[in-house]
Structure formats: C-alpha cells, structure tokens
Design an enzyme around this catalytic site. Sequence first.
Site, PDB file in Angstrom:
ATOM      1  N   ARG A   1       5.674 -12.827   9.648  1.00 18.27           N
ATOM      2  CA  ARG A   1       6.260 -11.486   9.519  1.00 18.27           C
ATOM      3  C   ARG A   1       7.674 -11.511  10.049  1.00 18.27           C
ATOM      4  O   ARG A   1       7.973 -12.231  11.001  1.00 18.27           O
ATOM      5  CB  ARG A   1       5.494 -10.492  10.393  1.00 18.27           C
ATOM      6  CG  ARG A   1       4.171 -10.059   9.884  1.00 18.27           C
ATOM      7  CD  ARG A   1       3.569  -9.054  10.864  1.00 18.27           C
ATOM      8  NE  ARG A   1       4.092  -7.719  10.635  1.00 18.27           N
ATOM      9  CZ  ARG A   1       3.561  -6.885   9.740  1.00 18.27           C
ATOM     10  NH1 ARG A   1       2.521  -7.223   9.038  1.00 18.27           N
ATOM     11  NH2 ARG A   1       4.074  -5.684   9.565  1.00 18.27           N
TER      12      ARG A   1
ATOM     13  N   GLU B   1       0.889  -1.165   0.000  1.00 21.41           N
ATOM     14  CA  GLU B   1       0.000   0.000   0.000  1.00 21.41           C
ATOM     15  C   GLU B   1       0.925   1.213   0.000  1.00 21.41           C
ATOM     16  O   GLU B   1       1.813   1.295   0.854  1.00 21.41           O
ATOM     17  CB  GLU B   1      -0.819   0.046   1.286  1.00 21.41           C
ATOM     18  CG  GLU B   1      -1.785  -1.102   1.458  1.00 21.41           C
ATOM     19  CD  GLU B   1      -2.540  -0.991   2.788  1.00 21.41           C
ATOM     20  OE1 GLU B   1      -2.368  -1.891   3.632  1.00 21.41           O
ATOM     21  OE2 GLU B   1      -3.262   0.004   2.975  1.00 21.41           O
TER      22      GLU B   1
ATOM     23  N   LYS C   1       4.474   0.537   9.722  1.00 23.13           N
ATOM     24  CA  LYS C   1       4.497   1.764   8.944  1.00 23.13           C
ATOM     25  C   LYS C   1       3.832   2.909   9.697  1.00 23.13           C
ATOM     26  O   LYS C   1       4.269   4.053   9.617  1.00 23.13           O
ATOM     27  CB  LYS C   1       3.777   1.547   7.605  1.00 23.13           C
ATOM     28  CG  LYS C   1       4.708   1.098   6.493  1.00 23.13           C
ATOM     29  CD  LYS C   1       4.051   1.190   5.140  1.00 23.13           C
ATOM     30  CE  LYS C   1       3.173  -0.001   4.890  1.00 23.13           C
ATOM     31  NZ  LYS C   1       2.610  -0.036   3.534  1.00 23.13           N
TER      32      LYS C   1
HETATM   33  P1  ATP Z   1       2.613  -2.233   8.147  1.00 19.56           P
HETATM   34  O1  ATP Z   1       1.871  -3.180   9.024  1.00 19.56           O
HETATM   35  O2  ATP Z   1       3.991  -1.922   8.585  1.00 19.56           O
HETATM   36  O3  ATP Z   1       1.828  -1.012   7.769  1.00 19.56           O
HETATM   37  P2  ATP Z   1       1.702  -3.605   5.846  1.00 19.56           P
HETATM   38  O4  ATP Z   1       1.655  -5.066   5.935  1.00 19.56           O
HETATM   39  O5  ATP Z   1       0.416  -2.921   6.017  1.00 19.56           O
HETATM   40  O6  ATP Z   1       2.839  -3.053   6.804  1.00 19.56           O
HETATM   41  P3  ATP Z   1       1.890  -3.464   3.022  1.00 19.56           P
HETATM   42  O7  ATP Z   1       2.271  -2.318   2.187  1.00 19.56           O
HETATM   43  O8  ATP Z   1       0.486  -3.927   2.962  1.00 19.56           O
HETATM   44  O9  ATP Z   1       2.313  -3.091   4.502  1.00 19.56           O
HETATM   45  O10 ATP Z   1       2.862  -4.677   2.783  1.00 19.56           O
HETATM   46  C1  ATP Z   1       3.158  -5.201   1.527  1.00 19.56           C
HETATM   47  C2  ATP Z   1       3.540  -6.646   1.685  1.00 19.56           C
HETATM   48  O11 ATP Z   1       4.639  -6.778   2.576  1.00 19.56           O
HETATM   49  C3  ATP Z   1       2.404  -7.473   2.238  1.00 19.56           C
HETATM   50  O12 ATP Z   1       2.292  -8.645   1.472  1.00 19.56           O
HETATM   51  C4  ATP Z   1       2.830  -7.784   3.644  1.00 19.56           C
HETATM   52  O13 ATP Z   1       2.353  -9.038   4.019  1.00 19.56           O
HETATM   53  C5  ATP Z   1       4.363  -7.740   3.556  1.00 19.56           C
HETATM   54  N1  ATP Z   1       4.965  -7.356   4.839  1.00 19.56           N
HETATM   55  C6  ATP Z   1       4.719  -6.240   5.550  1.00 19.56           C
HETATM   56  N2  ATP Z   1       5.424  -6.242   6.697  1.00 19.56           N
HETATM   57  C7  ATP Z   1       6.143  -7.388   6.718  1.00 19.56           C
HETATM   58  C8  ATP Z   1       7.069  -7.987   7.641  1.00 19.56           C
HETATM   59  N3  ATP Z   1       7.401  -7.391   8.788  1.00 19.56           N
HETATM   60  N4  ATP Z   1       7.609  -9.185   7.316  1.00 19.56           N
HETATM   61  C9  ATP Z   1       7.296  -9.789   6.157  1.00 19.56           C
HETATM   62  N5  ATP Z   1       6.440  -9.284   5.254  1.00 19.56           N
HETATM   63  C10 ATP Z   1       5.857  -8.100   5.517  1.00 19.56           C
HETATM   64 MG    MG Z   2      -1.081  -4.160   4.680  1.00 16.35          MG
END
Ligand code: ATP
Ligand code: MG
Length: 578
Positions: free
Chosen positions: A271, A47, A281
């Site tokens: 994760r 996102e 984020k």
């Molecule tokens: P945050 O929770 O930090 O806002 P998010 O998961 O909402 O992160 P996205 O932009 O949706 O952020 O993430 C893109 C991809 O990266 C998704 O497929 C998510 O599962 C993966 N991802 C995000 N954080 C991690 C992490 N700590 N370890 C592994 N994969 C991750």
């Molecule tokens: Mg997400």
Amino acid sequence: MTDSNPDSTAVETQDARPSNFLRDQIAEDVRSHRYGDAIVQTRFPPEPNGYLHIGHAKAICLDFGLSQEFGGKTNLRFDDTNPQKEEQEYVDSIQQDVRWLGFQWDRLCYASDYFPQLYDWALQLIKSGNAYVDDLSADQIRQHRGSLTEPGTDSPYRTRSVEENLDLFQRMKAGEFPDGARVLRAKIDMASPNLNMRDPVMYRILHATHHRTGDTWCIYPMYDYAHGQSDSIERVTHSMCTLEFTDHQPLYKWFIQQLGIFPSQQIEFDRLNITYTMLSKRKLLQLVQENRVSGWDDPRMPTLSGLRRRGFTPEAIRTFVAAAGVSRTNGVTDIEMLEHFQRDDLNRHSRRAMAVLNPLKLVIDNYPADQVEHVEVANNPEDPSAGTRSVPFSREIYIDHDDFREVPPPKYYRLSPGKEVRLRNAYFVTAHSIVKDPAGNITQVHCTYDPLSRGGNSPDGRKVKSTMHWVSAPHAISAEIRIYDKLFSKPNPSDLEEDSHGNPIGDVLDNLNPNSLEVLTSAKLEPSLAQAAPGDHFQFERVGYFCVDKDSTEIRKIFNRTLPLKDSWAKIEKKSSA
Ligand code: ATP
Ligand code: MG
C-alpha cells in the site's frame, strides 16, 4: 525519503524503466504463454463507498500502466457488493478521477452485474456439498471461528443435507427471512491455520436497496465470494491488489477451483502510505461527515478530487507514484517527495504572475501622479513559448508587509527606511518615510524611484540586494487566498498516546492540525489574473504555486495555495547526499 522498501527491485531494464516483480511476472507469463494467446487483462476494482485517494492512484497506475506496456486491457470494475455503504455519487466521482489521472478503461463493469451468475455458482457449490446454510447468529459464528492459536468448531448446521440447503438458500433469496437470520457458508475447514478458510460466509440476508439492482435482491454476496469470481468472469490474467489480501488469495483460488472457472492470478504489492496523510476511506468519510473538512474535495484532503482542487496535477501524481515504487513490504513515503514532484511540474508549466498576499501601500513620491507605464514580462522563464504579458506600473503600488521593516533585523535586505531595492522588472526605489494608523500599524511607505533604472537595472551599475514583487494599486484586483498546511500534525496521523494498559487514548482525528487553513481576504493581484478560470495554475512570484478555486466568481476570485515555493525535499536530498 524514508528508506522503507528494502525489497523493492530497482534493476534497470534495457529500456531504462526500473523493473519490479509485477512487471517481471507479467513478462514471464507472456513469454511462457501461461494464458495461451490471451492478452494481458487487468482491472481496477474500487468499492464505490468513498472518493479515490492518492493511494488508489498507485493501484490505478499499476493496473492501467502495466497492461498498457504489454498491449493489454484494463477494466474499471466496481466491487459493489455492499448496498448499505455504496452510492452513485461515488461511482461518478471514481470515473471522473480515473480519467483525470490520464487513464481510459476498456470495459466498465460492476460486480452487481454478476449477481445472477454468482447466485447460480452458489447453487452449484451447495449441490457439490461445498456450501451450507447456517442459522447461527453473526456473534455465534465469530465465537465458533476460533483464533490464530485455536482451531474453530463446526456449526451444528454444517451437516445439513444438500436438499435442505438448496431449499433454505432459495427461500433466503425469495425474502422469507429477516436480515441476519441465516447465511450461506463455504464448507472448507474449520481447523485451517488461515482464518479466511474457516467456512467463510458467502451470502448474507440484507433487505436493502442497491444503487444499481434496486430491490431485486435481498441476499448479497460477501466481497470475498464476489471478488475472485468477478476477476474470473472478466478473464483477468493479472489481478493486482494490496498486501492485506494475501491471506485471502487461498480462498479466491478455492472458489475458482471448485467451480472450474478461469484461473485469474492474484499478485500483491505494498500500500502507498505517506507521512502526515490519512489514506483510509473510512476515516476520510468521518472527516467529511463530521464537517472537519468542507467535503471530499476539500483541498486539504488526500483524495484525488481534493488534490486536483488544491492544484496538484495528474502528471506529478503519476511521476510520484512511479518514483515511490512497488515492494512486498509496507512502508511510508515522505510527503516532501510528492511535493517535490509537484513543484517540479508546476515550475515547468505554470504561468508567472505577481500577487501581494498581505498588501502594504508604497507611494512613489517623485513619480508623476497621472502616469501609467506598462512593463513587458515573461509568462514563464522556463518556457519561452508561454510568451509575455504587459503589467501596469503607477505611482501607488502594493508590496507585501513582509517586504518592509521599519527597523530591519541583521541580514534583512528588503525595504527599510533609507534602503534601495529593485521592484521586479520596473525600477529601483528607496524608502524614506512611513505613515502609521493610531494603533501604530504601518499603513503606507513613501519612497522615491530612480527613473534611469527602468527595467530593473541602473546604468551606473549600482547593485541592490533585493528584488521585490509588486502590484499597481489602481489596477489591482482583490482576491481571497486560501493557504493550506498539512491536515494532520503528526507524521503518522494514527499515532496516539497510550494509557497505562497500552490502550490508545482518543481518536486519530485528535491529531488534526488546527492551523491547516488560513484565509487571506485582502490580497491584491496583477490585473491579468482577472481572466483566470477555475483550475488554472500560477506561480505567484516569490510566494508559491496557486490555482483558481471552483468557488471563484467573476466578481470575487479565490485562489488556493497548492504549495509554497520552498522545496524542503531538495534540501533533504542535498543534505543526505552531502
Ligand atoms: P480503504 O482501505 O481506504 O477503504 P480500500 O482498499 O478498501 O481502501 P478499494 O476501493 O477496495 O479501497 O480499493 C481499490 C483498489 O485500490 C484495491 O485494489 C486496493 O488494493 C487499492 N488500494 C487501496 N488503497 C491503496 C493504497 N493506499 N495504496 C495502493 N493501493 C491501494
Ligand atoms: Mg477494499
């Protein structure tokens, strides 16, 4: 390393690559022609609401790495369904970071490109009796939702006719209603044990300008309505994501089945969490907005742009992520493991240089005042192809304050009055006297050198216990050095004290390390570093790994300390294997 991955499979395959359940599943699907002759198609779906962090690097390495292994393709897709939090700046930085990490996407996609298709599918779901317009407020919807132990209750608008739903949804799109007045919901099951299946919201009214579609839309699909279908549109065969989406999978499947579209397969993995590191984020945005750091690319940030600026390399991050492995249980990886792989990479690839961080002048009384010699030194003892360079030596040099003690404590082998030490690649020197300022601080040390010890060895076989780095004073360049420490002072940054009711006191940001940045303004560097350009990596001998900061100018060099030399990880490893 904390042993946090009890489920991780570490079976060595024939090609010596450790296998894991993601690779095994893809291999099985290829073998069984689950998707016919279609290639393995994956995507990385951020996102655009913040910068990528090292947790995302894990997802990127899996999405791109696994499709590459199977001759497949990977799209970069922005899941840009929330115009209020998304910005072009994030879209640009994400692309830069994915490339920097060493990957190139096949297609660049945006969920917003699918808005017309998603809208048509919403009409289709209304017509088949699988979606309805609800007039309840967000609060009322929450109240009707029930809980993990109680079923939800149907909205009074759930039984609206198809005609009325079509009419209202089209008018939602036409902009006839204010934000929040109505939503479109999937008609599934208000008593489902899975809360995501209790008639989730598909569309909301939001009169907001989108970074790509502008004001074309005033209704926006929810992430959960857009994500699965976007995968399907791109014919993603293996849609890998983190474990928190496990409970959303039945919903994505439900939409795909109702619409009869391409059945992408979602597989969840753990994760990446790292000690002393915040990987949310939302929290990282807060650090930026509250000016707790200088920006998304502050070298203390766990963002890819911050790590890059700090001097971390894509090779080391990829190696670390691979070593951390994948599992079906969330765990925590020690930050020392990341640092270990980074030191290993920099040790092999970074040029050596001499730099004195806290300079103390050393005057060699018996060295001719107008003489300058040049000593030839290896740029990288680990890599002969890196060549040599010549470093000037003269009567007045700088050594580090830490390398001299007027009264040496036991086992202090560096310079002190009467002691002889080696100046690296140059001569043996023996200290004789010191000069102090009125406040009693040592400002100069006087010594003599042994001209026969040129190159750093004495012909009579005399031994010294210490070798020190130095910089010729008249040739030195001045620089600013930024020394970084951990951004958070607790292994788990979210670890908060609790009050008597068990409620957390304060905020995660209370756990920030107040000493995470130290700026040294009077460092003296060997003159070859005048040519160093932003992003160049060096090992300052005996000190650590450093990299030129982007704030550096021709006139004023600024170096970031990537890591000190000490490898606590190697020590931990030694201890645990002993
Ligand atoms: P945050 O929770 O930090 O806002 P998010 O998961 O909402 O992160 P996205 O932009 O949706 O952020 O993430 C893109 C991809 O990266 C998704 O497929 C998510 O599962 C993966 N991802 C995000 N954080 C991690 C992490 N700590 N370890 C592994 N994969 C991750
Ligand atoms: Mg997400």
